[in-house]
Design an enzyme around this catalytic site. Structure first.
Site, PDB file in Angstrom:
ATOM      1  CG  ASP A  48      -4.511   5.934   0.895  1.00  0.00           C
ATOM      2  OD1 ASP A  48      -5.353   5.066   1.188  1.00  0.00           O
ATOM      3  OD2 ASP A  48      -4.471   7.062   1.419  1.00  0.00           O
ATOM      4  CG  HIS A  56      -9.274  -1.039   4.731  1.00  0.00           C
ATOM      5  ND1 HIS A  56      -8.997  -1.055   3.379  1.00  0.00           N
ATOM      6  CD2 HIS A  56      -8.780   0.125   5.196  1.00  0.00           C
ATOM      7  CE1 HIS A  56      -8.348   0.051   3.060  1.00  0.00           C
ATOM      8  NE2 HIS A  56      -8.204   0.780   4.138  1.00  0.00           N
ATOM      9  CG  ASP A  57     -11.466   2.478   3.628  1.00  0.00           C
ATOM     10  OD1 ASP A  57     -11.033   2.497   4.800  1.00  0.00           O
ATOM     11  OD2 ASP A  57     -10.765   2.768   2.633  1.00  0.00           O
ATOM     12  CD  GLU A  63      -8.807   4.504  -1.516  1.00  0.00           C
ATOM     13  OE1 GLU A  63      -9.714   4.197  -0.728  1.00  0.00           O
ATOM     14  OE2 GLU A  63      -7.913   5.312  -1.222  1.00  0.00           O
ATOM     15  CG  ASP A 117      -2.228   0.605   1.058  1.00  0.00           C
ATOM     16  OD1 ASP A 117      -2.281   1.717   0.512  1.00  0.00           O
ATOM     17  OD2 ASP A 117      -3.239  -0.016   1.467  1.00  0.00           O
TER      18      ASP A 117
HETATM   19  C1  NOJ Z   1      -8.079   5.351   2.088  1.00  0.00           C
HETATM   20  C2  NOJ Z   1      -7.817   4.227   3.023  1.00  0.00           C
HETATM   21  O1  NOJ Z   1      -8.303   3.035   2.469  1.00  0.00           O
HETATM   22  C3  NOJ Z   1      -8.474   4.597   4.337  1.00  0.00           C
HETATM   23  O2  NOJ Z   1      -8.506   3.517   5.223  1.00  0.00           O
HETATM   24  C4  NOJ Z   1      -7.736   5.777   4.894  1.00  0.00           C
HETATM   25  O3  NOJ Z   1      -8.376   6.222   6.073  1.00  0.00           O
HETATM   26  C5  NOJ Z   1      -7.701   6.937   3.894  1.00  0.00           C
HETATM   27  N1  NOJ Z   1      -7.395   6.500   2.557  1.00  0.00           N
HETATM   28  C6  NOJ Z   1      -6.650   7.928   4.262  1.00  0.00           C
HETATM   29  O4  NOJ Z   1      -5.378   7.428   3.968  1.00  0.00           O
END
Ligand code: NOJ
Ligand code: MG
Length: 523
Positions: free
Chosen positions: A199, A323-324, A262, A97
């Site tokens: 990210d 995970h989000d 992402e 990541d």
């Molecule tokens: C995306 C990540 O997947 C998330 O978990 C994170 O809080 C934010 N970016 C900030 O890096």
């Protein structure tokens, strides 16, 4: 010839919650090493690890204080080297990541930047004078609530943070920042890493004039604070594509590496990230399965629109969880989670699985005093918590489900005693068995891994499509509803499915599908 990442299936590991090896209740690299058997038996091709770099953990590793090392909580650089070597020995690729938009406020770069207006690294971050009234320079909001600007009294300026104030945004317009971050990529690629998930890629470039974001006319109390405005100025500035090209050039210095962005963007914009002349990321993450209405027509339309927008030579991809996001099994229920898995693994394009989805894990129930997610802690009433989907992997029926000898940092899911890996391994009808079977069929099928897609029927609850590679044809029929559906005339009678949600497969396809049934058949 296709690149490895086109036919690959990617599996996301959230290291804090995969396997603990040292009894601190938090997953780590040695833990992942212990569980490689599970991934090999599952049949995935690559693992993507959420951040394992040194971090104060204000946002659980997405606040990096050293881009080229490993946090002691997770182990050491040597542990990561070992994991890469062991994964490679098992033909598993390793994707890290990369968090380029912001660092931790404890990163030496930021400490130097904030030390003085004259610091050599001042412009590595985004500093602005206060507005005329002394307040923040503009109305840009933090994703996690409140203003995105934090005042530094010592130097009399505000710095910008799209997330927590412990996550100051780097200034990607600065050539030295670009160069330093390019070197981070090289550092890991030299260590054998096969690629990066990048990210919040669309955040890297903002309006250079710092104009206000427009107010969102549809915002209502109770909605997350960040939705008060529409982020048209604070991210996704057109200049981003130049930055992406720079990253791609670095990846291309090495052989066979993959860049995955992402990108929470509408499809029309998402596809721009493939880059002009293919000089973008290889896979701009396509998250649209996670919010589409679960109806045959909507799904078919989504696939068609996406396929239609793909630039020449671009390879599609699909994601059902991370995970989000709330777990798919909680959103659709356990039966449709099986259909969703079949869809994910039979659509055209690289699928990414989130750990635990192979078990059909639901969101965990997290009591108020167990909340750890900084966003949820800042906005307790907005229903934005991400802890439920970060619950530890349930491995077996033992203490803490085999995840750790100590109390895990987040609660286990309900029913972990029956939902765990060990129980599902012994059950031919389990979600795990289904996922393994689908992955096996996919791996042995050119049609499924690389073939074309053609819609055959999207009516009511029935979605049917064909995947084809030369003479090999596979037909996928999914019942998205809880009533049986007719298949007459669509699937030839008396065909035996090569994969099915209702296992072990005894039935002969042809007449119809049972409630919540999905099948893959050879034509
Ligand atoms: C995306 C990540 O997947 C998330 O978990 C994170 O809080 C934010 N970016 C900030 O890096
Ligand atoms: Mg540990």
């Amino acid at each position: 010839m296709a690149a490895w990442w086109q036919s690959a299936v990617i599996y996301q590991i959230y290291p804090r919650s995969f396997q603990d090896s040292d009894g601190d209740g938090i997953g780590d690299l040695k833990g992942i090493l212990q569980r490689l058997d599970h991934l090999e038996a599952l049949g995935v091709d690559a693992i993507w690890l959420s951040p394992v770099f040194p971090s104060p953990m204000a946002d659980f590793g997405y606040d990096v204080s050293d881009y080229c090392d490993v946090d002691p909580l997770f182990g050491s650089l040597a542990d990561l080297d070992k994991l890469i070597a062991e994964a490679h020995a098992r033909k598993l690729r390793v994707i890290l990541d990369f968090v380029p938009n912001h660092s931790s406020d404890q990163h030496p770069w930021f400490i130097e930047s904030r030390s003085s207006r004259l610091s050599a690294k001042r412009d590595w971050y985004i500093w602005q004078d206060p507005a005329a009234d002394g307040g923040p320079p503009n109305n840009w909001g933090s994703t996690f609530g409140g203003s995105a600007w934090d005042y530094d009294a010592a130097t009399g300026q505000y710095f910008y943070h799209a997330f927590l104030k412990e996550q100051p945004d780097l200034n990607w317009r600065h050539p030295q920042v670009q160069a330093a971050m390019h070197d981070v990529l090289r550092f890991w690629m030299r260590r054998g890493v096969d690629g990066f998930r990048i990210d919040v890629l669309w955040h890297l470039m903002k309006d250079p004039q710092f104009r206000d974001n427009p107010v969102n006319p549809d915002w209502q109390p109770g909605m997350p604070d960040i939705t008060r405005t529409l982020r048209t100025q604070s991210c996704d500035h057109p200049d981003i594509l130049g930055i992406v090209e720079g990253l791609r050039n670095v990846a291309d210095e090495f052989e066979d590496r993959v860049l995955i962005g992402e990108l929470y963007r509408p499809l029309e914009r998402l596809v721009d990230y493939y880059g002009p002349q293919g000089k973008g990321v290889h896979l701009p993450f396509n998250f649209h399965l996670m919010d589409v209405e679960w109806r045959a027509r909507d799904l078919a339309e989504l696939v068609q629109t996406y396929e239609g927008l793909l630039p020449e030579g671009a390879w599609p991809n699909w994601v059902l969880g991370n995970h989000d996001q709330p777990r798919i099994a909680s959103r659709l229920g356990p039966e449709q989670a099986r259909i969703a898995m079949m869809l994910l693994l039979t659509l055209r394009g690289t699928p990414t699985l989130y750990q635990g989805d192979e078990l059909g894990l639901p969101d965990a129930i997290v009591a108020a005093d167990q909340v750890r997610d900084p966003w949820a802690l800042r906005e307790p009433d907005a229903n934005v918590g991400r802890d439920p989907q970060r619950s530890p992997m349930p491995w077996d029926g033992g203490t803490h489900s085999g995840f750790s000898s100590a109390k895990p940092w987040l609660p286990l899911v309900d029913h972990w005693r029956t939902l765990n890996v060990a129980v599902q391994e012994g059950d031919a009808g389990s979600m795990l068995a289904l996922t393994r079977q689908l992955l096996k069929v996919r791996r042995s099928s050119q049609a499924l891994s690389l073939g074309t897609y053609r819609l055959i029927c999207a009516e009511g609850t029935l979605l049917v499509y064909e995947r084809r590679w030369e003479e090999e044809r596979k037909l996928i029929a999914l019942n998205l509803g809880s009533e049986p559906v007719e298949l007459r005339g669509i699937v030839p009678n008396r065909t035996r499915p090569c994969a099915g949600t209702h296992m072990p497969i005894e039935t002969v396809a042809g007449d119809g599908l049972a409630a919540n049934e999905g099948i893959v058949v050879d034509l």
